[in-house]
Design a protein around this motif. Sequence first.
Motif, PDB file in Angstrom:
ATOM      1  N   TRP A 112       0.826  -1.218   0.000  1.00  0.00           N
ATOM      2  CA  TRP A 112       0.000   0.000   0.000  1.00  0.00           C
ATOM      3  C   TRP A 112       0.861   1.271   0.000  1.00  0.00           C
ATOM      4  N   LEU A 150       2.770   1.556  -3.123  1.00  0.00           N
ATOM      5  CA  LEU A 150       1.858   1.829  -4.236  1.00  0.00           C
ATOM      6  C   LEU A 150       1.581   3.337  -4.328  1.00  0.00           C
ATOM      7  N   PHE A 179      -5.583   3.161 -12.231  1.00  0.00           N
ATOM      8  CA  PHE A 179      -5.802   2.766 -10.832  1.00  0.00           C
ATOM      9  C   PHE A 179      -7.243   2.309 -10.630  1.00  0.00           C
ATOM     10  N   PHE A 180      -7.387   1.162  -9.985  1.00  0.00           N
ATOM     11  CA  PHE A 180      -8.707   0.703  -9.546  1.00  0.00           C
ATOM     12  C   PHE A 180      -8.827   0.900  -8.036  1.00  0.00           C
ATOM     13  N   SER A 181      -9.882   1.586  -7.610  1.00  0.00           N
ATOM     14  CA  SER A 181     -10.175   1.668  -6.177  1.00  0.00           C
ATOM     15  C   SER A 181     -11.514   0.976  -5.985  1.00  0.00           C
ATOM     16  N   TRP A 182     -11.440  -0.304  -5.682  1.00  0.00           N
ATOM     17  CA  TRP A 182     -12.645  -1.135  -5.724  1.00  0.00           C
ATOM     18  C   TRP A 182     -13.136  -1.388  -4.300  1.00  0.00           C
ATOM     19  N   GLY A 183     -14.280  -0.785  -3.940  1.00  0.00           N
ATOM     20  CA  GLY A 183     -14.815  -1.021  -2.595  1.00  0.00           C
ATOM     21  C   GLY A 183     -13.871  -0.532  -1.518  1.00  0.00           C
ATOM     22  N   GLN A 184     -13.289   0.615  -1.758  1.00  0.00           N
ATOM     23  CA  GLN A 184     -12.344   1.186  -0.801  1.00  0.00           C
ATOM     24  C   GLN A 184     -12.298   2.686  -0.968  1.00  0.00           C
ATOM     25  N   PRO A 241      -9.370   5.026  -0.339  1.00  0.00           N
ATOM     26  CA  PRO A 241      -7.999   5.313   0.097  1.00  0.00           C
ATOM     27  C   PRO A 241      -7.732   6.778   0.401  1.00  0.00           C
ATOM     28  N   SER A 283      -8.491   6.386   3.996  1.00  0.00           N
ATOM     29  CA  SER A 283      -8.212   5.198   4.811  1.00  0.00           C
ATOM     30  C   SER A 283      -6.735   4.950   5.067  1.00  0.00           C
ATOM     31  N   GLY A 284      -5.887   5.324   4.126  1.00  0.00           N
ATOM     32  CA  GLY A 284      -4.462   5.071   4.324  1.00  0.00           C
ATOM     33  C   GLY A 284      -3.819   6.170   5.131  1.00  0.00           C
ATOM     34  N   ASN A 319     -18.177   1.838  -5.709  1.00  0.00           N
ATOM     35  CA  ASN A 319     -18.643   1.987  -4.339  1.00  0.00           C
ATOM     36  C   ASN A 319     -20.162   2.129  -4.282  1.00  0.00           C
ATOM     37  N   ALA A 368     -13.554   8.950  -5.021  1.00  0.00           N
ATOM     38  CA  ALA A 368     -14.223   9.201  -6.306  1.00  0.00           C
ATOM     39  C   ALA A 368     -14.203  10.687  -6.648  1.00  0.00           C
ATOM     40  N   SER A 369     -14.395  11.524  -5.651  1.00  0.00           N
ATOM     41  CA  SER A 369     -14.518  12.972  -5.881  1.00  0.00           C
ATOM     42  C   SER A 369     -13.273  13.741  -5.470  1.00  0.00           C
ATOM     43  N   ALA A 380      -2.443  -0.050 -10.895  1.00  0.00           N
ATOM     44  CA  ALA A 380      -2.500  -0.563  -9.522  1.00  0.00           C
ATOM     45  C   ALA A 380      -3.956  -0.787  -9.130  1.00  0.00           C
ATOM     46  N   VAL A 405      -6.510  -1.283  -5.490  1.00  0.00           N
ATOM     47  CA  VAL A 405      -6.797  -1.550  -4.079  1.00  0.00           C
ATOM     48  C   VAL A 405      -8.245  -2.020  -3.959  1.00  0.00           C
ATOM     49  N   SER A 452     -10.945  -5.725  -2.498  1.00  0.00           N
ATOM     50  CA  SER A 452     -11.702  -5.131  -1.428  1.00  0.00           C
ATOM     51  C   SER A 452     -12.190  -6.184  -0.456  1.00  0.00           C
ATOM     52  N   GLU A 495      -3.375  -4.551  -3.788  1.00  0.00           N
ATOM     53  CA  GLU A 495      -3.424  -4.370  -2.342  1.00  0.00           C
ATOM     54  C   GLU A 495      -4.868  -4.160  -1.889  1.00  0.00           C
TER      55      GLU A 495
END
Lengths: 819, 190
Positions: free
Chosen positions: A326, A329, A341-346, A348, A351-352, A372, A379-380, B157, B159, B161, B185
Amino acid sequence: MTNHFIDFANSDVVLIMGSNAAENHPISFRWVMKAKDKGGIVIHVDPRYTRTSTKADIWAPLRCGTDIAFLGGMIKYVLENDKIFKDYVVNYTNAAYIVGEKFDFKDGLFSGFNAEKKAYDASNWAYVLDEKGIPKKDLSLQDPRCVLQLLKKHYSRYDLDTVSKITGTPKEDLLKVYEAYSSTGKPDKAGTVLYAMGWTQHTVGVQNIRAMCILQLLLGNMGIAGGGVNALRGESNVQGSTDQGLLFHILPGYLPTPSASVTSLAEYNKKYTPVSKDPRSPNWWQNRPKYMVSFLKAMYGDAAKPENEFCYSWLPKTEDGKSYSWLDLFDAMYKKELKGFFSWGQNPACSGANSNKTREAMANLDWMVVVNLFDNETASFWKGPGMDPKKIKTEVFYLPCAASMEKEGSISNSGRWTQWRYKAQEPPGKALPDGDIIAELFLEIRKLYQKPDKKTPLPDPIVNLKWDYMTNHKFDPHLVAKAINGYFLKDVTIGDKTYKKGDLVPAFAMLKDDGSTSCGNWIYCQSYNQDGNNMARRDKSDPSGIGLFPKWSWAWPVNRRIIYNRASVDPTGKPWNPKRVVIEFAGEEKDGKYTSMKWKGDVPDGPWYPLKNPDGSDREDGKLAFIMKPDGYASIFGPGLKDGPFPEHYEPMECPVEKNPLGAQLTNPVAAVYTTAKDALKTCDPRFPFVGTTYRVTEHWQTGVLTRWIPWLIEAEPQIFVEMSEELAQLRQIKNGEKVVVESPRGSVEAVAIVTKRFRPLTVQGVEIHQVGLPWHYGWVWPKEGGDSANLLTPSVGDPNTRIPESKAFMVNVRKKGV
Amino acid sequence: MKLTRRDFLKISGAATVGLALEGMGLNLKPVEAYTATLRIKDAKETPSICCYCSVGCGILFHTDTKTGKVIYSEGDADHPINQGSLCAKGASLYQLAQNDKRSTKVLYRAPNSDKWQEKTWEWAYKEIAKRVKKTRDATFTVKNEKGQVVNRCNGIASVGSAAMDNEECWIYQAMLRALGLVYVEHQARI
């Protein structure tokens, strides 16, 4: 978790440390309270007096990030007061192993440290082997080079005065905890530990947990009912998502991700399949090649053949020694090394650790996909605080997905119970289950690779990936669950039974390394087999009487509810504690010798005979207790970690002290650190005089994306706050309820001050230290007055083993808004 | 004893009324039965597991058979872990099912734009697929500097879930690894 939630009720002493179970895992606490109702002792060690503390018999405060000092003091206490469970320690741990002469500890460092590379050479920590290649032992535990004596020496420095000086815990509180917990070092007593991110989110996170493992082994608490080391994980399926390999370093089922130097499957198997010279060690990972080949068959189907090493070369390889975690990354994203970049159900962006770095990093992307249920700060991000949309080129695709009750599938809780859940309604509007989105998106991507030109790099894994998981154009979780469980791919005879091609594999002991079986994840083999979907079972019977509920859902591995349960019996197979039987050897006996192999109770850690016969004679076919360790013994000395074989107290990377009373080394010498302009760290800087930490409240969850929009929950906890002691409030002229600014070297947040007795100043090395804490559930998107993420404050530094960020101990300032 | 809903609300206003009334010899069974039918009359019961923390509490969703919408949720009394009880988050779960703030549309934000545009799934799949291919192919390394085969996509990349089901997690990792991603990740790391 080695045990499971209901099992907490079987404990005599429950130690909760690095967790606020009553507020963050409230229903788990029912089982803690049942232990207490039966006369058990509950201990809470925490920087803050929480609702967990209110129910505890003993609460001991400590300074954030000093858990190893606290636990090291307990190790010393247990050893010096002879509280250890000696039969257990001798038979089941490596306490008797002789460690080589090269191992040493001096000036805060273990031997083998390379200051230039900031890394250890672990070959300095090797055992002395006998002529057969098995570690030499001194079963009397007296040899000065045996693990137990080295342990004693290492922690001899952790006396009450020194520990108290570091942790700020009053000495009498330390003693109370040590006495109570060490009372479990008896065959008929059980002690358990419940921890959470309060232990993992440190640059010594793994060693925090190792310190407790050492205690659990010294006291004989592993493998037994009411014992174990129990992580209360934060998300409903974070156990499952870890099991399924959604991390850079592991494939499903904890198969290591191959690196560049491991150029063939044969080399992979050689490197990652441990060998034991001790015939009594089950060394379960010797089966690794079966699991790897079955995984490759599940991935690539018919394309995976023995002659192409089952398409091993198609698996992406990491660079040796490079981490893709993480923190790495987002560091790479910040340095413009990533484009998509995929932010799937998170979420970041909240959260990080070090949210400002994360948010700025996202502006460096060409495109990102966010999936989400609600709008969120990721997203925004392009219209967030300090962002100018006109200057941000990142394209964002936002895909709405279904909630948990709008689809069918399984999730795995912290106790490894894998439970099936069903669909109760359709998703709203155009929202779709994640499974449908993934399945459709991949088909669309694959279309683009069907007719590759010469320049297209390696289309094969995309074109050949097995992707038959849809029924009537809808994602079908049953088909995937079966693929995860695994199939026989040809007729196979095992013993006296023949399995047909297409049959589901009954359990992982039947998996093969010749391509005749497929299995998406070996630890889930048996979850969905010839008996049906075992994860959906709802039989409430509990023949064990200790709350195992063996026919309710299904637990990995092979429905074992307490792992390492061979350590719950003595070497003859009799339970250490006849009142709380996990397993018991029930084979026939003749003339003092066992003559048939049978266990009753929980699914044992392997079917083999115990180590000894009833008459005390050794059995050559008996097996050691810790089946996942190559040598069969649990590790009190742990030479496999990056920061030393024994836990050592080091300060957090940002701390309020200049000296470590235990040694010359202030912080973990091999911690993961980053060097961008956004990675400021300030220790003993008068601008940031207070220790900061983060936590959660009952009414919210993680970054709040799934709770901030829930009317009842946001009404109960509407905005970010910062808790502080009355003394600190007076120092800064802050009144309860006032708006204040909390700032760290990396960012700042506004919060409502809660002035409370729950935090008290602690005396550390003779100086008064103040601590403050904030929940990290909020973000600027919603609600408008809710405030932003507490992770704007936290540092992007990480544990050297896991690279989990140090979100639980950092330095801040607190001031009245406008002052 | 016959009670109307109004009567029930009147008497249930007093604290611990149930125990008190039963102590006075009143039979509350019909009241309990009646109140239980109020919201979930004609509803279909679906067992589920809570989506928040990792304890894995059993939850029952009640779906209106006419509208197909979840109208209520409660703790699953048969579940051995929670035995019907729930925390504040678990108890509010039907509000996640019935929530007008949920995202219901596919949205796109163009480069340097200050707003979202509504799109279709078909458009989104096609456009994302194009970008995945372009980035993957442009940043793919077949062999590293040492000549070792790495078959790795360096430029994308992911992240996520822990919020997905096991089956979704598995096919997600399969897709990402087929594309060659190594920056894979999720929540477990933080």
